[in-house]
Every structure is written in C-alpha cells, then in structure tokens.
Enzyme design. Structure first.
Site, PDB file in Angstrom:
ATOM      1  N   GLY A 149       0.886  -0.920  -0.115  1.00 43.10           N
ATOM      2  CA  GLY A 149      -0.284  -0.007   0.059  1.00 43.10           C
ATOM      3  C   GLY A 149       0.869   1.491  -0.261  1.00 43.10           C
ATOM      4  O   GLY A 149       2.181   1.448   0.411  1.00 43.10           O
ATOM      5  N   CYS A 150       0.101   2.061  -0.209  1.00 41.38           N
ATOM      6  CA  CYS A 150       1.004   3.562  -0.151  1.00 41.38           C
ATOM      7  C   CYS A 150       1.469   4.384   0.746  1.00 41.38           C
ATOM      8  O   CYS A 150       3.066   4.483   0.985  1.00 41.38           O
ATOM      9  CB  CYS A 150      -0.169   5.032  -0.921  1.00 41.38           C
TER      10      CYS A 150
END
Lengths: 337, 337, 337, 337
Positions: A149-150
């Site tokens: 995930g970012c």
C-alpha cells in the site's frame, strides 16, 4: 521482452503503470481489462494515452489473459483480485497484485479489516511482500508479489532502519500521514469531489485505516518484536504525494548524524531511496519512483519524515520495480531516475 | 420578519443561501427540504452549519411548505422546480426559483435545450427574470422570480450597457467564460473529482451549454435586436468564481474612457456592480455579491471583462437581492458589501 | 554522445530541460551556469535532482562553456542571452536559445516590445525559429535556434494549418489563452504568490504581451499575408499547461470533418502533435511533449483548441526536439511519447 | 461607535480585519498605515475593497494615529510593533497587537526566539494574552491585548481543557499542525510562490517555530505545571485554515464521551468554539471565527483535532473579539456566526 497484461486498467495507478511500461523497452502490453462489457478503447478511459497505446479494455477471463500474457499486473480492488489470481497462477502467469488481498499473513486479520472471508487463505503467509528495499532477494523467484500500500511503503521505509537496529520502541509509534487525493481512487464519491477537497484538509479513517495492520505486520517482521503504530491519515488538497511525519520514541541517546548514517547504510545500493539532509517535500518526488527520507530532532523527540508519490513509488513504480526483479531486468528499467 | 423555506437544501448554492439568510435580520428560516426521506439534520449535509441552524432537511409537499413559510427559495434541479412551483404559488407562497425552469420565454426553446416538455408553459414569458440591475422595478410586485444562471449574469451584466447603447453588433459576440468547479454541482461525477479537475483546464459544452439561449434572450430584450452570442465555458481549477472575457465588435469608433463612462452611468446607483479600471480578478469578488466589470482594447478589438462569484452574485446572492426587493427590504440586507 | 551546457539553470524551464536531458542517452550534461557567484550545487537550487545530477551551478564565461561543451541551451532572460550567444557561436558551440532574443526578425520590433536595443541585430531575420512542425528541414544545419515562446507554440500550432490553407481571415483572430503559473517564472513576485493566484483567474498583459509579435510574425510567414491576432493571456491556478481557445473567421464554408482532415494531413508524421476528436484538456498533455489540437463549431463560429505543457512542449521539450534534430538524433529521443 | 486605526494594513490578516470591521456597526475605520511613503489608496493594495473603504494607507506617527483614533489594531511585524505601541498607549489609544511582541512573559525568552532585545520589557508579564475562551474577564479592562498566534490558538484551544483537568501529561505533547499558505505572509518569497507550494506538502521550522514558546507558556499557565510541546508545522497547499492533530498521553483511563464532555463544559457559553462529534475539516471553519474541536482514539492513543481559519479565528477574528470585549460591545458583533 515480456508480454504483460494489466487488469483493472481504468484507475489512476493503472494509468501510471501503463505510462511506465510504455517507457520500458523490455515490455509489450498485450491486454488490458476492465469490467466494462463494451470494451472501450483505453484512450476513451484515459485520453492522455491517445496515440500511445492502441488497445481496448476488455472483460477477459484469467484463461484469456494467461493465453496472451506471461505476466499480469492486477490493479483490481481487493476481493476482486483474489477471485482471479489463483487461476492466473495455475495457468503459469506471474502476477504483481496491487490490491491488498495478499499483503497480510493471517486470514483472520484480513477478515477483521476487510470484512470479507479470504478465499485463497493458503497463499497468505507465503506470498512475498513486494518491498524491494527490504528483501530484494525474495522477489526474483516469486510467482506472486503482494505490492505494498502507498501509506504502508512511506511508513515502512521511514521506520525500518530504526526498528532493524533497535533504536526505537516498537509500540506507540505515531505516524501522521498526509496524502494527495488520487489515493482515494477514481470512483465518483462526494468526499473526493473537487469542491469538497480543494482548500481543505482533514483526517479520516482514524484507528480504522486498512494500511494499519499491514504496517504493523511488516515492521514486526523487520523488528522481530510486535510493532504497533498509531496511524492517522489526512486528505490533502493535491493530486499526488504522501508525506509521513513520524514520532517514534528512541530507546537510547543517539544524535542526528548517527541516525542518518544508520539510514544511509541500511539503504546503501538501493536506487530509489534517498536519505537527504533537508526535510522531504512531496513535489520533489512527484512523478518519480523515489522515496525521500530524513530526520530531525525537536528537543528530545526524534521526527522521521518520509515522502513519495503515492501512485508511483506507492503503487505503479514499485510494481514495475518488482516486475523488473522478477523478470530479470535491471531494477530501474523504465523508471525515471 | 419573513418566514422562508429553502427547497433542495443540499447543494452548494443552497448552502450559500442559508449562510446569507442567517445574516439577514429580516428572515427566519423555517423549513428545509431535500428528497432524502430520512430527514437528516442540515448539519449532516453541511457540517459547517453546526451550531448555526437547527433544522432537519425534510421531504415536504408544496402544501406543507406554504403552511410554514411565506416565501420559498427553490434550489431544485430544473424539471423538479416546475413540478412544485405552481402549487406553491397557488397557496400564496412567493418564490425565487434558482433553477432554469422559468428563465426562458418560449416553451419550444425550453424543450429544445432542456429535452423536457414544459409543464407550466403559461408562466413562461410573464415570469420576471431576476436581474435587479436591469429591471429592478419589475421585481417588487412579482410572486415568482426566475433567478438567472451564473454564466448568464456574468455575461449579461458585461454586455447590456453596450447593447442598450447600440455600441456593438448584436451577433457573433464571443464570450469566453471560465468558471470554478462548484458551478457543476454537488452530485458525484467523474468529471468533477478533485484529481480530474485539479491542475487542468478545458472547455466543455461548446455550442450546447444551456445558459446560451438565456443570454441571447435577455440581451435581445435589452438590445431590441436579436442577439446571438458564441458562448464557450471552461472548467477552471478553483472552487468559486466566473470570469467572462468577451469580444464584441464595435459599431462605431469610441474610446476606452467613453465606454467606461457608459458603464458607469448604466450602473449608477446599483450597489453590486463595480465598474473598475483594472482587469477584474475572480478572487476580488469571491464570497461577495459584487460583479466587477472593466474593458480594455487590444488594438482595435474591444474586450469586456466581467467577474463574479458563481454561487453568490451568480446564484444565492442575487436570489437574496431579489427576495429583499420582493419583500420590501433594503436591496443589500444580509449581503456583504 | 553530445556534451551540453545549460545556462541559467535555476528556473522552471531549465529544471525540465535537465530532467529530459538526463533521460537522453545521447547527452552528457557537463556544465550548468547561474549568476550566483558561490557556485551552489544544482541540488540546492532544485532539490528534486538530489542523486540525479552532480554538478555545481557556476558563473562561467562563454569561453569556459564552449571549452567544455559542444552544445548550449540558453535559458537566460532576454537581453542576457544576446550578451553571450555571439561569443558561444564564435567558439563553435551550437545553441538553442530559450529566450526571446532571436525570435523576431526585425530589430525595431524587438526594441518596441522589449524596450532594449538589440545588440546582435544581424542575426535577426536569419536565425531559424525552432518549431519543428513547421520547418523541420531548416533545423538540422542551424548553429543557433530561437526556441519559441510557450503561448506562441500553442497558438501557432493551432492556427498554422488553417492559415497555410487560406481557410481563415488573417486578421482579428482572437486567441483567448489560459496558462499555469509556472509560465511566470521563478523570481518571487507578489502576483505569483500562492495566496494571490490560488482560487482565482484573471487576464493580464492585454494588448501588450510580448508573445503577440512573435505569433503575428511566424503566422505571417506561414500565411503569406500579414497576420494580426488579438491575444489575451489569462493566469490560471495550476502549475502547468496552456489552453488556447481561438476564434478565427472562416473564409468559406467548410465543415468540422474537413477541417480536422486539414489538420491531420498538415501534421502527418509529426510525432508530437495529436489532432484529436475531443476538446483538449491540459492535464492530458502535462508532463509530455504533446500538443493536442481539436476544433468545434458553435453555430457558424469555428473554435480551435490547442493545449500543451508550457514547460515541455512550450519550452524545454521543444528545445530538446530541436537539439535532437540539430545533433542528428531521433527527434523523440529522451522525450516521453 | 469607536474610531479605529489599522497599522500595517497591507497584509492578509489586515485585509480580513478591514472586512470584519466594515461589517461591525459599532466601528468607524478612520486611519490605515503602511510604511509606503506615497500613501496609496487601500484599494490599490487590496483591490477587493474597491467601493467599500475610501482611505489612503499613510505613513503615520503614533501621535497622528492617536489623534484620530481611540483604538488601534497593530498588524505590523514583530519589533516594529513594540516601537510604536508604548507611544500609542501613552496617548490613550487602546491597542490590540497582532504581532508577537507582547505575547511572551519573559524578555529573555523573547530574545532567544526572536533574536531581538525587547525594548518595552516592563510590559511583558503584565500584558493580557487575548484568548477570550481562557480568560475573557481580563480583556475588558485591558489597554493592550497581545493577540495570539494562529498555530498557538489552534493548539491551545485543543489542549487547554485536558491540561486544566489534569487529564494528560504536560510534556512531550505532539502537535502536528497543517497550515494554509496565507499564514506565511504577503511578502514575495521563493518558498511561497504558487508553483513552489501547489501540489506539495512539507514540514518546516521543526524545533524552531516561534509559536512554540507561546504555546508552552500559555498552556503552563493553564496547567499549573510546566508544559512542553513538540510542535511540527506543515505548509499545506491551500490559502486558508489550520488543522492541528495532537497526540497527548493520558494520565488515567477515560473514554471518548467523558473527554468530549470535559470539552463541552470547558467551552460552555463560548460562542466561537464548537466541540463536534466528527473530525474537524478546515473548510468548515474557513471564513468564520469558529474553532472546531473533536477527539478520537486510535487504540489507546488519544488524538485531539482542532481546526480554525488562520486569518480569522487565528488572527483578525479573535482581534475583533478582543476589541468587542474591550469596547463593551457584544463579543460576536461583526463576526459571522
């Protein structure tokens, strides 16, 4: 030359993926999928691709995909990913999954945070988490990579060197993160309308954001102790970028230079992490695959800053980095450096 | 003291209307409507109103509205407006309609541009168009006012003095207009997502924007000749404001000072039009009920600039201006000046 | 491999130039100049270049530059450019000049618009204007290229096919142009502060913008008649992008498809102009060297839309396109396509 | 009716002050000052005031000011303020000082953070700090009020109820604050150019921001213990608003409802603090004098959110609130509520 498919091609991360892959001389994009049944040309979905990619966006089955492609980037939402990935793998198609479906180790944790029973639980725990700065050696042989995930990458890259060296307490680490709006996706919602986001900042998902267990799990692996973070994301009026401002508690007295040196040796030889002297600024990493990291003291409190482009180093860029490693190309191929 | 209802309270113009009316000492807001059946508190829809207005947003019939209120602001979409306004009027409730339903004179023109048969055609042609700078004397006795469109007011206020004085050709007047995104409404759509609008400008609705016949019709009345404009709206990355840059053809030689004097005498005594020497800037009118107008020459070409806040002078502010005139209050009551 | 210098490296266009040249495998950047005497590292001026380019920004003489480099990009302000370029050329260094100093043919016109006497007037009239879509054949042999202005390229590329085919009147062509703020440069000024530009749009330089004579002159060459445009630039709240909305008068009856075909054949084989069916959107060209062009009718009025990234196709990208042609490389080398 | 002067009228806070005072029926603005010797009309400095205020901006001495005005708002920079305020007070002119000169109690602390010797040290320690929510009773009799800093008010209003009730540890309180760019002032600087700030977020002034000692000092008074905060400000791409996300450590177990009740009783009867159930959003307070506060738990970690408009409740609005109390008017006069 590798033939690749991109599944779920209509979102923002998929667009960046396409743009990066078009610059990768080792890649031929052979298929694009979306759930739209009328197979619109990709240029209708992303007009900026006019003249750059001549493919429709089809509703293809896993079998059809693996017939055309050796490699698939899966940019579908969670749940949708785990519905197709087992078939792709069975057909010999290697996969980088940009969704959250294979990131966590424990099906129970998945179910708790995603409110769905995991339908491919045996792969949890054995799927390689695609953060090349942490375990680049595990990526080349993998057939499936869970792309991080970012917010997760931003946070982990900022904290891993400290935890790996036992320099900070593993619990109660405050992560105050600020993200651009593209991280919220391309589905029309009131909360992400221009007039709602512009000229405003707020926090959201306090205590409930799904990147939290991911950060905890990966950092626990890095640390060898159970890590627990306090993660507070904020929606910031910009398209691109994440800045994580992190407040860990030091376990012993250590000065700024010593800490920066820990970072520099941890990331030695890693082309996409820049340990810098200044406070990171999101515009300096926008459009690139860099993660910029620095630290400051405010009195006795250590503050770690980590910044990246949520769609590149936080999604499509690291996916291509993983792909390059899996396919045996140079890690930086096609990535602006 | 007048008891007012606001119908369709969930949009951006309705929010501005509520804020202005809360500052109007002559007004009590007694009812808010929306089509949501669970009657949410207005604070749930517009959190900025917390502590400022304690009313639910109900699904009320015209009869229920006119029982509570003497006056209704109708901020419903077109078609929905003409479904309720005849009943409101029949019950003695006076109305300012912010939709387009009563702005045009001819049901055929309405049908052509709005793709709906007008269900209250006898009122077209006799409803007063609520632009107080043009015909303030018609507004006080009216029971129904058609509140102008936002692009429409910007354009008309900029061109009316020239047309009324036969200084420009009535046809082929180019109006290149730039609007903030709030003008596109609050319904979630891909085109108005933050990440789609931010860092971008484009034109839209070329030759088809529904404010075109409205501009033509009102300016034809002003001019006494058939006016036909070329109207090109642009979506600009800002919340508020419209700037219209207009290129009319002069009928005779006249200099800038003479033209500015024509504007000054046309708008003498009008509190909300400022004829200025500088080129108007949208931020200078944002949050106010002002329309700023000026002219420049580029060689022989006259250029007229007109700027206003699309939600205030372009919608809610002029609605309150109309209300004040209808109800016998000072035209500026409650409006920041 | 060509050794290049960049003069005036601290501005926004120079930064884009550096980024593009770093992706160009045929180029080695060997010198950077600025007027700062302490020779700061380029990373201090543009922190995003950290780890990507290891050069100081020196105060070098033309002789020192031509000793190191075969080729110089001159990103100095006007006047400063013509002070150094004659010496560079005399020393055999080929030059792309991004300033306005060599764009116009007539020293008197230069003096009128730039308020400086031209100190190298003999080169005016013979310097090649670097718009490869118009006269690509003149560029390879040139030693000095005048790189076009950003508004200029946008306007010329949109109008040239119509003028070359005598489809429009040469005078009174209205160009209503909207530019992002980076076009105003990086010197701190009140007018370009964030809080002044954000949430606002306005016109500026009406009748006085210096790109006007440049557009007129080049289009007159294209047309064979004296072209005179009405050019109105607008400052738009975004970093990047120009959209020109142009209103020419047709000389004969011709429909949209016929016009689009004229554009398509005019730009056949030109890799960086996309004649599209939709209205151009600046975000679709942001970060690229594309110019997107389309046309619409609003009634009888033809409207031409042209969009590009002011720092890329409007400055640094076309500069590299010119360089590639001059140096004998493929026109698209290093440019995202 | 009170005659007021505004000193330092060219900045953003001064503009908001003028706008608020124009809505205040108890006020007549009689003088404006700036250091510009040519006495420009205020409309040249703030064009949005066209037609609203007809005054030049003069270089007046304290004696000239106190001759015309009973009351002065001093919006000068620090140091400049303490050069004129003693004379104003000596002449009987009451003052709200928006600078930092009289906020701190200890001249040594002032000198440490502002790098200037305080020239009016005897007033430090006795000047009333103008946060009406904390000590409204001290304000009416005061002749000089030190108006709080913007970050300071946001932070103090969010933490005071917890410290006053001994619910949190007084040291190590993390304040992660995000501010719009207008807080950085209106003097042209590279760091606040549109193209530098837009599409970017970063921290600045870590460990060195001058609002830190102010927060520590006021909260120490509230708490009775020595408070020490970790204050990290961030520059956010928006004009207006501050959001402070604060992470204090609880001294005992207490749940969210209990904490919210502490806030509600602490701020009972305070018209400009809204204790809300949702997470505050800066756009909901933009343009108002409200401070919105709420709390959330993330696991065991209490998080306090506080949001206000930096130019209104963080500067001009609270200044007028202080003025209203000093002059004997209702606290809310002229302030949008």
């Amino acid at each position: 030359m590798t033939k690749v498919a991109i599944m779920g091609a209509s979102g923002y991360a998929a667009l960046e993926l396409i743009k990066i892959l078009l610059r990768n001389p080792e890649v031929e994009i052979v298929a694009l999928t979306s759930r739209q049944t009328d197979a619109p040309h990709i240029n209708e979905i992303h007009p900026c691709l006019e003249g750059r990619l001549d493919l429709p966006c089809e509703a293809l089955t896993p079998a059809q995909i693996s017939e055309r492609a050796d490699f698939a980037f899966c940019a579908l939402p969670h749940v949708a990913s785990m519905e197709v990935i087992p078939d792709l793998l069975a057909d010999g198609c290697r996969v980088v999954d940009l969704s959250a479906d294979y990131r966590l180790n424990d099906p129970a944790i998945y179910e708790k945070w995603y409110h769905h029973v995991h339908t491919d639980p045996t792969r949890l725990g054995s799927t390689v988490y695609g953060l090349p700065e942490l375990w680049a050696e595990k990526i080349p042989p993998a057939d499936l990579i869970a792309n991080p995930g970012c917010y997760t990458s931003t946070s982990i890259l900022g904290l891993a060197p400290l935890l790996a060296n036992n320099l900070i307490e593993p619990t109660g680490i405050i992560i105050d993160a600020k993200s651009g709006v593209s991280g919220a996706g391309r589905n029309p919602k009131l909360a992400t309308l221009y007039s709602e986001c512009n000229e405003s900042i707020t926090a959201y998902g306090v205590g409930t954001h799904r990147h939290t267990p991911e950060i905890d799990e990966v950092l626990s692996t890095v640390s060898g102790k159970e890590v627990q973070v306090v993660f507070t994301p904020h929606l910031t009026p910009m398209n691109r970028g994440i800045l994580a401002t992190m407040y860990p508690r030091l376990t012993s007295e250590v000065n700024r230079d010593e800490i920066l040196n820990v970072y520099r040796s941890f990331y030695a030889g890693k082309p996409f992490v820049r340990v810098i002297d200044r406070i990171p600024v999101t515009k300096d990493v926008a459009g690139t695959n860099y993660c910029d990291i620095s630290v400051q003291f405010s009195g006795d409190q250590l503050i770690v800053f980590s910044a990246l482009d949520n769609l590149i180093k936080g999604a499509a860029g690291v996916a291509v980095q993983n792909f390059n490693l899996m396919a045996g190309y140079s890690e930086t191929t096609g990535l602006i450096i």
